[in-house]
Design a protein around this motif. Sequence first.
Motif: not given
Length: 176
Positions: A54-65, A72-89
């Motif tokens: 996503g960082a290279l492409a400029g938009k998220p690429q691994n959302l299925a992952t 799989a987890v119960d703890i909070p997660v933060e995500l970065g990489g290619g999030i560059r629009t309000l729609e992506s956020i």
Amino acid sequence: MIIFPAIDIRGGKCVRLLKGDFAKETVFSDKPEEMAKKWQAQGAEFLHLVDLDGALAGKPQNLATVKAILAAVDIPVELGGGIRTLESIDEVLALGVRRVILGSVAVRDPELVKTACAKYGDRIVVGIDAKDGIVAVDGWGVSGDVEATALAQEMKKAGVKTIIYTDISRDGTLAG
């Protein structure tokens, strides 16, 4: 202190790059959700995810992952990489990600960061990744032509409460 284990995702796999160099990649697992479960079992309270594609492409690429990790987890997660629009956020937060990390867009469109902070508050984090004190963007391959400290000050004024700083020269070296 909370330590955030990081899972960098490339091609749906859990990887580590050496100093941000995509040619120097170590694959740790083809099932990042299993790595996430491992970190949680070892006591992690929060996970840090980076969508390297996503960082290279400029938009998220691994959302299925990302979805698999969230399931799989119960703890909070933060995500970065290619999030560059309000729609992506919006899309990423709707998946169940606790915090979104904005990097390149903080340099290129600080007004978007301000808008996102007004809408989502402390769920917006800025990632400042720098080489020799100068911010790098677009998967660390391009200079953002701004000093890291100046960007941090600007992001504070925009309403950002949390900044994640990476010294690219140390990333992936296991040297702290």
